[in-house]
Design a protein around this motif. Structure first.
Motif, short mmCIF file in Angstrom:
data_model
loop_
_atom_site.label_atom_id
_atom_site.label_comp_id
_atom_site.label_asym_id
_atom_site.label_seq_id
_atom_site.Cartn_x
_atom_site.Cartn_y
_atom_site.Cartn_z
N ALA A 298 0.83 -1.21 0.00
CA ALA A 298 0.00 0.00 0.00
C ALA A 298 0.86 1.26 0.00
N ARG A 299 1.93 1.26 0.80
CA ARG A 299 2.81 2.43 0.83
C ARG A 299 3.51 2.63 -0.52
N ALA A 300 4.03 1.54 -1.09
CA ALA A 300 4.80 1.65 -2.32
C ALA A 300 3.94 2.06 -3.51
N THR A 301 2.65 1.74 -3.47
CA THR A 301 1.77 2.08 -4.58
C THR A 301 0.90 3.30 -4.27
N ARG A 302 1.23 4.01 -3.19
CA ARG A 302 0.49 5.20 -2.79
C ARG A 302 -0.99 4.87 -2.61
N ASN A 303 -1.20 3.72 -2.02
CA ASN A 303 -2.51 3.20 -1.66
C ASN A 303 -3.39 2.84 -2.86
N MET A 304 -2.82 2.75 -4.06
CA MET A 304 -3.59 2.25 -5.19
C MET A 304 -3.89 0.76 -5.02
N ILE A 305 -2.99 0.03 -4.34
CA ILE A 305 -3.19 -1.39 -4.03
C ILE A 305 -3.21 -1.52 -2.51
N TYR B 285 5.15 1.22 -9.52
CA TYR B 285 4.26 2.39 -9.50
C TYR B 285 4.61 3.28 -10.69
N PHE B 286 3.57 3.72 -11.42
CA PHE B 286 3.76 4.56 -12.60
C PHE B 286 2.79 5.73 -12.52
N GLU C 266 -7.08 9.31 -17.05
CA GLU C 266 -7.91 10.51 -16.99
C GLU C 266 -7.30 11.61 -17.83
N GLU C 267 -7.89 12.81 -17.75
CA GLU C 267 -7.49 13.90 -18.64
C GLU C 267 -6.05 14.32 -18.46
N ARG C 268 -5.56 14.29 -17.24
CA ARG C 268 -4.19 14.74 -16.98
C ARG C 268 -3.14 13.71 -17.40
N GLY C 269 -3.47 12.45 -17.20
CA GLY C 269 -2.50 11.41 -17.52
C GLY C 269 -2.94 10.06 -16.98
N THR C 270 -1.98 9.26 -16.55
CA THR C 270 -2.24 7.89 -16.13
C THR C 270 -1.49 7.58 -14.85
N ARG C 271 -2.18 6.91 -13.94
CA ARG C 271 -1.54 6.34 -12.76
C ARG C 271 -1.80 4.84 -12.78
N ALA C 272 -0.76 4.07 -12.51
CA ALA C 272 -0.91 2.62 -12.50
C ALA C 272 0.01 2.03 -11.44
N ALA C 273 -0.41 0.95 -10.83
CA ALA C 273 0.38 0.32 -9.78
C ALA C 273 0.12 -1.17 -9.76
N ALA C 274 1.11 -1.92 -9.30
CA ALA C 274 0.97 -3.37 -9.21
C ALA C 274 1.78 -3.88 -8.03
#
Length: 408
Positions: free
Chosen positions: A167-174, A195-196, A354-362
Motif C-alpha cells: 500500500a505504501r509503495a503504490t500510494r494506496n492504489m493497491i 508504480y507509474f 484521466e485527462e491529466r495522464g495515467t496512474r498505474a500500480a501493481a
C-alpha cells in the motif's frame, strides 16, 4: 518492454510541450537487451494465458511479475531454474547476467523522463521465524534487487506486513494484495511493486469529456465517459492482408515521449483475437508502423479506472514452469535444509486513465511453502502383517487381518 518503446518514440507533436526524448541516455548492455526482448516475450505469453477465454477486463503488470519471479528464481536450481528462465524469457543466460540486468533496469527505468513520469520499483522478502534463509540468496537479493529481509513470527503478521508495504509503495492504489487467512506452513513471501504516474504529452481538456457511445463485443452500445482533444496522435490502420484482423493502432506519449500508451483497436472480431496473435515480432512491426504513422486531428479515449487481483499459479504452470509449484521443485538457495516450492503467486493491479495522464500500480507476491509430506498410510483394507527382527530378517509372527473388529 518499456525500453523497447523508448527507441520507437515519435517526434514531438505540433503544439509545444516538453522536448521529445528520441534516444536512451546510454546504450543498453547485452544483458539489458536480452531483458527487454525476453520481457516482451514473457509479457505477451502471460497476457495470452490470462486472457484465454476471458469475458471481462484483463489487467496485468508483466514487469512486476517478472521481478517477483526473478527474485524467487534466484533461489532455484536444476530443472526448476531452467523452466523459470525459459518462461521469463532469459533462455540459458547465466545467473550473474540475469541479476545484473534486473539491477540495471531498476536503476534505468525510473531515470527516463523523471521530470514528467514517475516510475518506482521495489522488492522485499518476508521470512517466518525461526526459518533462516540461505546467506548467499539473501546477499544477492539485497545487492541486485534491493530487497530487504524481514523476519516475522506468524504467517498472519507476514500477510499484514506485505500488504502494508504494498500500500505504501503504490500510494494506496493497491491497499491489499494478500487476502484471506494464510496457510500455517507459509515460510517466505517475496514481493515486488511497480508504480507509474505520467502526464500526457498533450493533455485532454476536462471540459470536453462527455458520454459517447462505446460498442461492446456482443454488439451492445453503451454510453461511456470519453475524453477528447485535438492535436492528434500517430495512428495507422493495420491488418487485413497480414496475420492481424483490421485494426487501428495509435500511440499516446507521456511527458518527453520516453513512455507511451499504445492502443490497438480491432475493427472486426474481438480484442482477444488480437491478443492471441501478439508476439515480439508483431509488436515490433506495429511499433515501427505507428512511429511513422499519420497524425490524426482528434483523439477520443475512454476515461476509466480498472482494478484486478488474480492468482497466477495456473497460468504460469501452463506457460511451462510447473515444476516450481510441484513437490519436485528445486529451491536449494532459499533455505539450506528445507525443501520448498512456490505455494502461490498473487498479483494485484490498478490503473486510472484521466485527462491529466495515467496512474498505474501493481504488487506481486510469491509465497513459499515446504514441499508436501508423503501421503500418510491408511490401512483400511484386509492386510498381512509380519513381526520380524529387521537385521536378521527372522520372522517372529505373521498374520492376515481381514476383519479387525474386536471379538464379540
Amino acid at each position: 518492454m518499456a525500453l523497447a518503446a523508448c527507441g520507437e518514440s515519435p517526434a514531438a507533436p505540433a503544439g509545444g510541450g516538453p522536448d521529445s526524448l528520441t534516444v536512451l541516455p546510454r546504450s543498453l548492455s547485452p544483458g539489458e537487451q536480452r531483458a527487454v526482448r525476453g520481457g516482451s516475450h514473457f509479457a505477451f505469453d502471460l497476457l495470452k494465458a490470462v486472457d484465454q477465454g476471458a469475458r471481462g477486463n484483463v489487467l496485468l503488470s508483466p514487469l512486476s511479475v517478472s521481478f517477483a519471479l526473478g527474485l524467487t528464481m534466484n533461489g532455484s536450481a536444476g530443472t526448476t531454474q531452467a523452466q523459470m528462465q525459459q518462461v521469463l524469457g532469459w533462455g540459458a543466460a547465466p545467473r550473474a547476467e540475469i541479476n545484473a540486468a534486473y539491477r540495471d533496469l531498476m536503476t534505468l527505468l525510473p531515470q527516463l523522463d523523471s521530470g514528467n513520469v514517475t516510475v518506482q520499483i521495489a522488492n522485499g522478502i518476508w521470512v517466518r521465524r525461526p526459518n533462516v534463509p540461505d546467506t548467499g540468496f539473501v546477499s544477492d537479493a539485497r545487492v541486485f534487487f534491493g530487497a530487504p529481509v524481514q523476519s516475522l513470527a506468524t504467517p498472519s503478521l507476514m500477510y499484514d506486513s506485505v500488504n502494508a508495504w504494498g500500500a505504501r509503495a503504490t500510494r494506496n492504489m493497491i491497499p491489499r494484495v494478500l487476502e484471506g487467512t494464510p496457510s500455517d506452513d507459509l515460510m517466505m513471501v517475496l514481493g515486488n511493486t511497480v508504480y507509474f504516474a505520467g502526464t500526457w504529452r498533450e493533455r485532454f481538456d476536462p471540459a470536453r469529456t462527455a458520454p459517447r457511445p462505446f460498442t461492446l463485443e456482443n454488439g451492445t452500445v453503451v454510453p461511456v465517459p470519453m475524453m477528447s482533444r485535438v492535436g492528434g496522435a500517430p495512428t495507422v490502420y493495420l491488418g487485413g492482408a497480414d496475420r492481424l484482423p483490421p485494426l487501428v493502432a495509435t500511440e499516446l506519449p507521456y511527458g518527453n515521449s520516453a513512455y507511451s500508451m499504445l492502443v490497438l483497436m480491432p475493427m472486426v472480431g474481438s480484442a482477444g483475437d488480437v491478443v492471441q496473435r501478439l508476439d515480439t515480432a508483431l509488436y515490433g512491426q506495429i511499433s515501427r508502423a505507428v512511429a511513422t504513422g499519420e497524425t490524426r486531428g482528434e483523439v477520443v479515449l475512454p476515461k476509466f479506472t480498472l482494478t484486478a487481483s488474480r492468482a497466477l499459479s495456473s497460468a504460469l504452470s501452463a506457460m511451462g514452469m510447473s515444476r516450481a509449484f510441484s513437490d519436485q521443485a528445486e529451491f536449494p538457495r532459499l533455505f539450506p535444509s528445507v525443501a520448498t516450492k512456490i505455494g502461490f503467486v498473487q498479483h494485484a493491479v490498478a490503473v486510472t486513465v484521466e485527462e491529466r495522464g495515467t496512474r498505474a500500480a501493481a504488487v506481486t507476491a510469491v509465497g513459499i511453502v515446504p514441499v508436501s509430506m508423503p501421503a500418510g498410510v491408511v490401512v483400511n483394507r484386509p492386510f498381512i502383517f509380519l513381526i520380524r527382527e529387521r537385521l536378521t530378517g527372522a520372522i517372529l509372527f505373521a498374520g492376515v487381518v481381514r476383519d479387525p473388529r474386536p471379538p464379540q
